[in-house]
Design a protein around this motif. Structure first.
Motif, PDB file in Angstrom:
ATOM      1  N   SER A 180       0.563  -1.317   0.001  1.00  0.00           N
ATOM      2  CA  SER A 180       0.323  -0.135   0.095  1.00  0.00           C
ATOM      3  C   SER A 180       1.005   1.168  -0.018  1.00  0.00           C
ATOM      4  O   SER A 180       0.320   2.121  -0.417  1.00  0.00           O
ATOM      5  CB  SER A 180      -0.833  -0.317   1.330  1.00  0.00           C
ATOM      6  OG  SER A 180      -1.570   0.726   1.708  1.00  0.00           O
ATOM      7  N   GLY A 181       1.714   1.203   1.186  1.00  0.00           N
ATOM      8  CA  GLY A 181       2.589   2.091   0.759  1.00  0.00           C
ATOM      9  C   GLY A 181       3.492   2.752   0.263  1.00  0.00           C
ATOM     10  O   GLY A 181       3.936   3.975  -0.599  1.00  0.00           O
ATOM     11  N   ALA A 182       4.033   1.634  -1.102  1.00  0.00           N
ATOM     12  CA  ALA A 182       4.494   1.869  -2.293  1.00  0.00           C
ATOM     13  C   ALA A 182       4.271   1.647  -3.921  1.00  0.00           C
ATOM     14  O   ALA A 182       4.598   1.702  -5.122  1.00  0.00           O
ATOM     15  CB  ALA A 182       5.977   0.746  -2.367  1.00  0.00           C
ATOM     16  N   ASN A 183       2.783   1.136  -3.363  1.00  0.00           N
ATOM     17  CA  ASN A 183       1.315   1.997  -4.237  1.00  0.00           C
ATOM     18  C   ASN A 183       2.046   0.888  -5.746  1.00  0.00           C
ATOM     19  O   ASN A 183       2.118   1.157  -6.983  1.00  0.00           O
ATOM     20  CB  ASN A 183       1.223   2.972  -5.072  1.00  0.00           C
ATOM     21  CG  ASN A 183       0.808   3.675  -5.988  1.00  0.00           C
ATOM     22  OD1 ASN A 183      -0.780   3.171  -6.030  1.00  0.00           O
ATOM     23  ND2 ASN A 183       0.824   4.276  -7.133  1.00  0.00           N
ATOM     24  N   LEU A 184       1.701  -0.766  -5.001  1.00  0.00           N
ATOM     25  CA  LEU A 184       2.221  -0.977  -5.896  1.00  0.00           C
ATOM     26  C   LEU A 184       0.929  -2.402  -6.496  1.00  0.00           C
ATOM     27  O   LEU A 184      -0.024  -2.766  -5.276  1.00  0.00           O
ATOM     28  CB  LEU A 184       3.555  -2.154  -5.339  1.00  0.00           C
ATOM     29  CG  LEU A 184       5.058  -1.792  -4.815  1.00  0.00           C
ATOM     30  CD1 LEU A 184       5.731  -2.653  -4.076  1.00  0.00           C
ATOM     31  CD2 LEU A 184       5.449  -1.256  -5.993  1.00  0.00           C
ATOM     32  N   ALA A 185       1.291  -3.158  -7.581  1.00  0.00           N
ATOM     33  CA  ALA A 185       0.169  -4.074  -8.267  1.00  0.00           C
ATOM     34  C   ALA A 185      -0.282  -4.931  -7.314  1.00  0.00           C
ATOM     35  O   ALA A 185      -1.451  -5.207  -6.686  1.00  0.00           O
ATOM     36  CB  ALA A 185       0.216  -4.392  -9.435  1.00  0.00           C
ATOM     37  N   ASP A 186       0.973  -5.993  -6.888  1.00  0.00           N
ATOM     38  CA  ASP A 186       0.786  -7.186  -6.434  1.00  0.00           C
ATOM     39  C   ASP A 186       3.065  -6.838  -5.749  1.00  0.00           C
ATOM     40  O   ASP A 186       3.369  -6.698  -6.138  1.00  0.00           O
ATOM     41  CB  ASP A 186       1.261  -8.451  -7.033  1.00  0.00           C
ATOM     42  CG  ASP A 186      -0.682  -8.446  -7.247  1.00  0.00           C
ATOM     43  OD1 ASP A 186      -1.578  -8.562  -6.852  1.00  0.00           O
ATOM     44  OD2 ASP A 186      -0.528  -8.106  -9.093  1.00  0.00           O
ATOM     45  N   VAL A 187       2.538  -7.589  -4.161  1.00  0.00           N
ATOM     46  CA  VAL A 187       4.150  -7.979  -4.009  1.00  0.00           C
ATOM     47  C   VAL A 187       3.743  -9.456  -3.523  1.00  0.00           C
ATOM     48  O   VAL A 187       2.696 -10.042  -3.195  1.00  0.00           O
ATOM     49  CB  VAL A 187       4.288  -7.152  -2.595  1.00  0.00           C
ATOM     50  CG1 VAL A 187       5.796  -7.984  -1.687  1.00  0.00           C
ATOM     51  CG2 VAL A 187       4.033  -6.123  -2.888  1.00  0.00           C
ATOM     52  N   ALA A 188       5.241 -10.549  -4.419  1.00  0.00           N
ATOM     53  CA  ALA A 188       4.683 -11.571  -3.801  1.00  0.00           C
ATOM     54  C   ALA A 188       6.828 -11.864  -2.702  1.00  0.00           C
ATOM     55  O   ALA A 188       7.349 -11.180  -3.432  1.00  0.00           O
ATOM     56  CB  ALA A 188       4.874 -12.663  -4.885  1.00  0.00           C
ATOM     57  N   GLY A 189       6.559 -13.162  -2.101  1.00  0.00           N
ATOM     58  CA  GLY A 189       8.155 -13.155  -1.947  1.00  0.00           C
ATOM     59  C   GLY A 189       7.818 -14.546  -1.048  1.00  0.00           C
ATOM     60  O   GLY A 189       6.454 -15.050  -0.308  1.00  0.00           O
ATOM     61  N   PHE A 190       9.040 -15.329  -0.975  1.00  0.00           N
ATOM     62  CA  PHE A 190       9.132 -16.139  -0.397  1.00  0.00           C
ATOM     63  C   PHE A 190       8.792 -16.406   1.331  1.00  0.00           C
ATOM     64  O   PHE A 190       8.808 -15.404   2.016  1.00  0.00           O
ATOM     65  CB  PHE A 190      10.597 -17.740  -0.277  1.00  0.00           C
ATOM     66  CG  PHE A 190      10.533 -18.167  -1.340  1.00  0.00           C
ATOM     67  CD1 PHE A 190      10.159 -18.396  -2.302  1.00  0.00           C
ATOM     68  CD2 PHE A 190      11.747 -16.727  -2.012  1.00  0.00           C
ATOM     69  CE1 PHE A 190      10.508 -18.775  -3.743  1.00  0.00           C
ATOM     70  CE2 PHE A 190      12.243 -17.302  -2.897  1.00  0.00           C
ATOM     71  CZ  PHE A 190      11.637 -17.885  -3.913  1.00  0.00           C
ATOM     72  N   THR A 191       7.719 -17.715   1.811  1.00  0.00           N
ATOM     73  CA  THR A 191       7.075 -17.330   3.448  1.00  0.00           C
ATOM     74  C   THR A 191       8.300 -17.445   4.085  1.00  0.00           C
ATOM     75  O   THR A 191       8.366 -18.167   5.192  1.00  0.00           O
ATOM     76  CB  THR A 191       6.249 -18.216   3.596  1.00  0.00           C
ATOM     77  OG1 THR A 191       5.987 -19.499   2.606  1.00  0.00           O
ATOM     78  CG2 THR A 191       5.217 -17.643   2.678  1.00  0.00           C
ATOM     79  N   ARG A 192       9.703 -18.323   3.877  1.00  0.00           N
ATOM     80  CA  ARG A 192      10.386 -19.268   4.638  1.00  0.00           C
ATOM     81  C   ARG A 192      11.737 -19.046   3.957  1.00  0.00           C
ATOM     82  O   ARG A 192      11.930 -18.498   2.972  1.00  0.00           O
ATOM     83  CB  ARG A 192       9.392 -20.714   4.560  1.00  0.00           C
ATOM     84  CG  ARG A 192      10.421 -22.153   3.139  1.00  0.00           C
ATOM     85  CD  ARG A 192      10.160 -23.755   3.855  1.00  0.00           C
ATOM     86  NE  ARG A 192       9.409 -24.384   2.495  1.00  0.00           N
ATOM     87  CZ  ARG A 192      10.527 -24.137   1.293  1.00  0.00           C
ATOM     88  NH1 ARG A 192      11.622 -23.811   1.447  1.00  0.00           N
ATOM     89  NH2 ARG A 192       9.827 -25.251   0.715  1.00  0.00           N
ATOM     90  N   VAL A 193      12.505 -19.973   4.847  1.00  0.00           N
ATOM     91  CA  VAL A 193      14.535 -19.591   3.908  1.00  0.00           C
ATOM     92  C   VAL A 193      14.074 -20.742   2.881  1.00  0.00           C
ATOM     93  O   VAL A 193      13.866 -22.082   2.929  1.00  0.00           O
ATOM     94  CB  VAL A 193      14.980 -20.608   4.885  1.00  0.00           C
ATOM     95  CG1 VAL A 193      16.276 -20.520   4.697  1.00  0.00           C
ATOM     96  CG2 VAL A 193      15.376 -19.322   6.496  1.00  0.00           C
ATOM     97  N   VAL A 194      14.503 -20.436   1.546  1.00  0.00           N
ATOM     98  CA  VAL A 194      15.012 -21.586   0.991  1.00  0.00           C
ATOM     99  C   VAL A 194      16.098 -21.369   0.166  1.00  0.00           C
ATOM    100  O   VAL A 194      17.349 -21.083   0.227  1.00  0.00           O
ATOM    101  CB  VAL A 194      14.088 -20.401  -0.528  1.00  0.00           C
ATOM    102  CG1 VAL A 194      12.895 -20.581  -0.361  1.00  0.00           C
ATOM    103  CG2 VAL A 194      14.067 -18.840  -0.776  1.00  0.00           C
ATOM    104  N   TYR A 195      16.198 -22.716  -0.585  1.00  0.00           N
ATOM    105  CA  TYR A 195      17.744 -22.773  -0.661  1.00  0.00           C
ATOM    106  C   TYR A 195      17.681 -22.071  -2.510  1.00  0.00           C
ATOM    107  O   TYR A 195      16.693 -22.349  -3.020  1.00  0.00           O
ATOM    108  CB  TYR A 195      17.640 -24.364  -0.761  1.00  0.00           C
ATOM    109  CG  TYR A 195      17.820 -25.177  -0.327  1.00  0.00           C
ATOM    110  CD1 TYR A 195      18.262 -24.188   1.321  1.00  0.00           C
ATOM    111  CD2 TYR A 195      17.604 -26.739   0.482  1.00  0.00           C
ATOM    112  CE1 TYR A 195      18.490 -25.375   2.677  1.00  0.00           C
ATOM    113  CE2 TYR A 195      16.795 -27.645   1.625  1.00  0.00           C
ATOM    114  CZ  TYR A 195      17.693 -27.061   2.601  1.00  0.00           C
ATOM    115  OH  TYR A 195      18.456 -27.582   3.493  1.00  0.00           O
ATOM    116  N   ASP A 196      18.891 -21.900  -2.336  1.00  0.00           N
ATOM    117  CA  ASP A 196      19.107 -21.938  -3.768  1.00  0.00           C
ATOM    118  C   ASP A 196      18.440 -22.819  -5.274  1.00  0.00           C
ATOM    119  O   ASP A 196      18.156 -21.536  -6.177  1.00  0.00           O
ATOM    120  CB  ASP A 196      20.734 -21.291  -4.509  1.00  0.00           C
ATOM    121  CG  ASP A 196      21.583 -20.211  -3.646  1.00  0.00           C
ATOM    122  OD1 ASP A 196      20.890 -19.759  -2.667  1.00  0.00           O
ATOM    123  OD2 ASP A 196      22.334 -20.028  -3.367  1.00  0.00           O
ATOM    124  N   SER A 197      18.656 -23.279  -5.231  1.00  0.00           N
ATOM    125  CA  SER A 197      17.875 -24.124  -6.116  1.00  0.00           C
ATOM    126  C   SER A 197      16.501 -24.004  -6.164  1.00  0.00           C
ATOM    127  O   SER A 197      15.781 -24.045  -7.838  1.00  0.00           O
ATOM    128  CB  SER A 197      18.326 -25.597  -6.961  1.00  0.00           C
ATOM    129  OG  SER A 197      18.296 -26.503  -4.869  1.00  0.00           O
TER     130      SER A 197
END
Length: 247
Positions: A180-197
């Motif tokens: 909301s503060g950055a006026n973005l359409a959508d935001v997504a991110g990983f919910t946990r620690v992820v391995y590179d692969s």
């Protein structure tokens, strides 16, 4: 035979808008325009074939030096260029780099902005990202900071953002505040620690969904999560939960 096969990228002849063909009905073509949630019908006569939108990937320092061995660049360039997708792959080491690089977006806006970096929450559940090598406390970029939100809004207002960073998608409220503060359409991110692969497999699925299948960003994120569960990709702790959250 239809003028534009399903999966073709098109633009209206008098505009720079881009979309992917999803089907046909009589003299009409169904197009899923970038930034729109659903396909729309329009006259085939007003369309012209165009190149896919340029992918934009910003990568922070993933190791403690400036020659990261963990970079995703080779993999993503190979896949995207094989699909005929132009790529803008840039390194960032500070928040100010975002403002500078955003000047080059011009009219060739990406389907979403892909940011590969480290992320986490502090002891007060404040989400932050890190671009700098060997970061100290002053290098933490807090997503709830008004200055961070201003920079992202000025650079990417109206665009979806995908953070290829651990843990940023863990808490919904904090992600919604940043969106909301950055006026973005959508935001997504990983919910946990992820391995590179597993992160790189997820990213290829995401690009496949958006650029080849023509899905909107939110659907592509959720479909990629579903595919990762079906494949039972070996991951870090927290495998039972959905790999990524999109708002």
């Amino acid at each position: 035979m239809s003028k534009f096969p399903v999966g073709t990228w098109v633009s209206p002849k008098s505009q720079t808008l881009r979309g992917i063909v999803r089907g046909h009905k009589a003299n009409l073509t169904m197009v899923c325009w970038l930034g729109r949630k659903k396909a729309q019908t329009c006259s085939t006569k007003i369309l012209r074939k165009t190149s896919p939108p340029r992918a934009m990937i910003l990568e922070g320092s993933l190791d403690n030096d400036l020659a990261s061995q963990r970079s995703e660049e080779n993999l993503l360039r190979t896949w995207l260029e094989a699909e005929g997708v132009p790529v803008a792959y840039k390194n960032v080491h500070a928040l100010s780099d975002i403002s500078i690089l955003a000047r080059g977006l011009a009219k060739n806006r990406p389907p979403f902005v892909h940011i590969a970096c480290h992320g986490d929450y502090d002891e007060h559940r404040r989400p932050y990202i890190v671009f700098a090598p060997k970061p100290t406390k002053k290098d933490l970029i807090y997503l709830d900071d008004p200055e961070t939100q201003r920079v992202f809004s000025d650079a990417f207002s109206g665009l979806p953002i995908f953070f290829a960073a651990c843990l940023l998608g863990k808490y919904q409220m904090q992600l919604e505040t940043f969106k909301s503060g950055a006026n973005l359409a959508d935001v997504a991110g990983f919910t946990r620690v992820v391995y590179d692969s597993e992160a790189m497999i997820f990213e290829l699925l995401l690009y496949q969904g958006v650029l080849i299948n023509g899905w909107n960003f939110g659907m592509a994120v959720n479909k990629a999560c579903d595919a990762m569960m079906v494949m039972n990709v070996l991951g870090a702790k927290g495998k039972a939960q959905k790999l990524a959250r999109v708002l």
